[in-house]
Scaffold this motif. Structure first.
Motif, mmCIF file in Angstrom:
data_model
loop_
_atom_site.group_PDB
_atom_site.id
_atom_site.type_symbol
_atom_site.label_atom_id
_atom_site.label_comp_id
_atom_site.label_asym_id
_atom_site.label_seq_id
_atom_site.Cartn_x
_atom_site.Cartn_y
_atom_site.Cartn_z
ATOM 1 N N ALA A 62 0.848 -1.192 0.000
ATOM 2 C CA ALA A 62 0.000 0.000 0.000
ATOM 3 C C ALA A 62 0.885 1.245 0.000
ATOM 4 C CB ALA A 62 -0.915 0.000 1.208
ATOM 5 N N SER A 63 0.417 2.271 -0.622
ATOM 6 C CA SER A 63 1.248 3.463 -0.781
ATOM 7 C C SER A 63 1.511 4.161 0.549
ATOM 8 C CB SER A 63 0.588 4.423 -1.769
ATOM 9 O OG SER A 63 -0.682 4.810 -1.263
ATOM 10 N N ALA A 64 0.513 4.258 1.396
ATOM 11 C CA ALA A 64 0.695 4.947 2.671
ATOM 12 C C ALA A 64 0.221 4.034 3.800
ATOM 13 C CB ALA A 64 -0.085 6.253 2.698
ATOM 14 N N GLN A 65 1.162 3.654 4.649
ATOM 15 C CA GLN A 65 0.799 2.822 5.800
ATOM 16 C C GLN A 65 0.788 3.711 7.032
ATOM 17 O OE1 GLN A 65 3.543 -0.395 5.961
ATOM 18 N NE2 GLN A 65 2.716 -1.387 4.150
ATOM 19 N N PRO A 66 -0.101 3.427 7.981
ATOM 20 C CA PRO A 66 -0.152 4.273 9.181
ATOM 21 C C PRO A 66 1.095 4.080 10.037
ATOM 22 C CG PRO A 66 -1.608 2.388 9.412
ATOM 23 C CD PRO A 66 -1.096 2.375 7.993
ATOM 24 N N ILE A 67 1.446 5.132 10.728
ATOM 25 C CA ILE A 67 2.611 5.089 11.607
ATOM 26 C C ILE A 67 2.216 4.366 12.887
ATOM 27 C CG2 ILE A 67 4.228 6.503 12.923
ATOM 28 C CD1 ILE A 67 3.819 8.681 10.825
ATOM 29 N N PRO A 68 3.038 3.384 13.347
ATOM 30 C CA PRO A 68 2.708 2.681 14.593
ATOM 31 C C PRO A 68 2.661 3.647 15.779
ATOM 32 C CG PRO A 68 4.529 1.590 13.450
ATOM 33 C CD PRO A 68 4.253 2.867 12.724
ATOM 34 N N ALA A 69 1.863 3.303 16.760
ATOM 35 C CA ALA A 69 1.668 4.176 17.925
ATOM 36 C C ALA A 69 2.963 4.348 18.713
ATOM 37 C CB ALA A 69 0.573 3.616 18.821
ATOM 38 N N TRP A 70 3.762 3.282 18.836
ATOM 39 C CA TRP A 70 5.002 3.394 19.617
ATOM 40 C C TRP A 70 5.978 4.348 18.931
ATOM 41 C CZ3 TRP A 70 9.595 2.275 17.375
ATOM 42 C CH2 TRP A 70 9.582 1.483 16.229
ATOM 43 N N ALA A 71 6.002 4.347 17.584
ATOM 44 C CA ALA A 71 6.918 5.239 16.877
ATOM 45 C C ALA A 71 6.467 6.688 17.036
ATOM 46 C CB ALA A 71 6.981 4.856 15.403
ATOM 47 N N ARG A 72 5.172 6.915 16.977
ATOM 48 C CA ARG A 72 4.651 8.269 17.139
ATOM 49 C C ARG A 72 4.954 8.781 18.557
ATOM 50 N NH1 ARG A 72 -1.088 8.323 15.442
ATOM 51 N NH2 ARG A 72 -0.094 8.203 13.415
ATOM 52 N N THR A 73 4.763 7.909 19.558
ATOM 53 C CA THR A 73 5.032 8.302 20.945
ATOM 54 C C THR A 73 6.509 8.627 21.139
ATOM 55 O OG1 THR A 73 3.235 6.871 21.662
ATOM 56 C CG2 THR A 73 4.812 7.563 23.336
ATOM 57 N N ALA A 74 7.387 7.783 20.583
ATOM 58 C CA ALA A 74 8.827 8.019 20.728
ATOM 59 C C ALA A 74 9.231 9.315 20.032
ATOM 60 C CB ALA A 74 9.608 6.840 20.161
ATOM 61 N N ALA A 75 8.645 9.579 18.858
ATOM 62 C CA ALA A 75 8.989 10.797 18.132
ATOM 63 C C ALA A 75 8.513 12.034 18.884
ATOM 64 C CB ALA A 75 8.378 10.756 16.737
ATOM 65 N N LEU A 76 7.382 11.948 19.556
ATOM 66 C CA LEU A 76 6.889 13.098 20.306
ATOM 67 C C LEU A 76 7.641 13.297 21.622
ATOM 68 C CD1 LEU A 76 3.050 12.725 19.719
ATOM 69 C CD2 LEU A 76 4.584 14.426 18.722
ATOM 70 N N LEU A 77 8.117 12.215 22.208
ATOM 71 C CA LEU A 77 8.818 12.323 23.487
ATOM 72 C C LEU A 77 10.264 12.759 23.330
ATOM 73 C CD1 LEU A 77 7.583 9.282 25.592
ATOM 74 C CD2 LEU A 77 7.143 11.682 25.969
ATOM 75 N N ALA A 78 10.878 12.503 22.194
ATOM 76 C CA ALA A 78 12.302 12.810 22.023
ATOM 77 C C ALA A 78 12.608 14.286 22.249
ATOM 78 C CB ALA A 78 12.772 12.341 20.658
ATOM 79 N N PRO A 79 11.933 15.232 21.602
ATOM 80 C CA PRO A 79 12.268 16.631 21.878
ATOM 81 C C PRO A 79 11.871 17.068 23.279
ATOM 82 C CG PRO A 79 10.482 16.488 20.271
ATOM 83 C CD PRO A 79 10.970 15.098 20.527
ATOM 84 N N THR A 80 10.837 16.479 23.829
ATOM 85 C CA THR A 80 10.413 16.840 25.186
ATOM 86 C C THR A 80 11.480 16.440 26.196
ATOM 87 O OG1 THR A 80 8.138 16.478 24.513
ATOM 88 C CG2 THR A 80 8.564 16.571 26.859
ATOM 89 N N VAL A 81 11.985 15.215 26.066
ATOM 90 C CA VAL A 81 13.021 14.744 26.993
ATOM 91 C C VAL A 81 14.290 15.559 26.807
ATOM 92 C CG1 VAL A 81 14.482 12.761 27.551
ATOM 93 C CG2 VAL A 81 12.055 12.432 27.180
#
Length: 154
Positions: A62-81
């Protein structure tokens, strides 16, 4: 009709002529069950046979697959930490002179307390009245080679 399957059979050699191909099929195309196909034998006859199902080529992803929840959480937490660590470092650098002054004051308070306790103990021992210790000793023996008994009284 061409099939992708090669079917080999043992040919009989006792017949001088192979049988003529039959034009008439026993079943109509709509009556053929799933998994059965019309195949052409090496001697030219057409017949029904069970065939292996062909595996379809894997469909393209499929052309666009959804981003897994753990990856989204890690990406959002990285700049916060990272921002939190930066803020903590800046706060510690601003607080360092005050912390050094507080440790110096605490060491001075500990030294004052130790000196005060030591001085109080020294003064208490000097002010306490000393009375001389009086020891009384009573020893009795009834003969030259007899056992001696005694008591000591403070």
């Amino acid at each position: 009709m061409e099939t992708p399957y090669e079917i080999t059979t043992l040919t009989r050699t006792d017949h001088p002529h192979p049988p003529a191909p039959a034009e008439h099929m026993p079943l109509g195309p709509a009556e053929i069950p799933p998994g059965v196909q019309v195949v052409m034998l090496p001697d030219g006859r057409r017949t029904l046979a069970y065939t292996q199902p062909t595996t379809a080529a894997t469909p393209p992803p499929a052309s666009a697959q959804p981003i897994p929840a753990w990856a989204r959480t890690a990406a959002l937490l990285a700049p916060t930490v990272g921002g939190g660590i930066t803020a903590a470092g800046i706060g510690i650098s601003y607080a360092a002179p005050g912390v050094i002054a507080m440790t110096d004051a605490l060491w001075a308070a500990v030294a004052l307390l130790a000196t005060g306790c030591g001085g109080a103990a020294l003064l208490l021992t000097r002010w306490r009245r000393r009375t001389p210790t009086h020891i009384t000793q009573n020893i009795t023996a009834s003969g030259v080679f007899s056992r001696a008994n005694g008591t000591i009284n403070h």
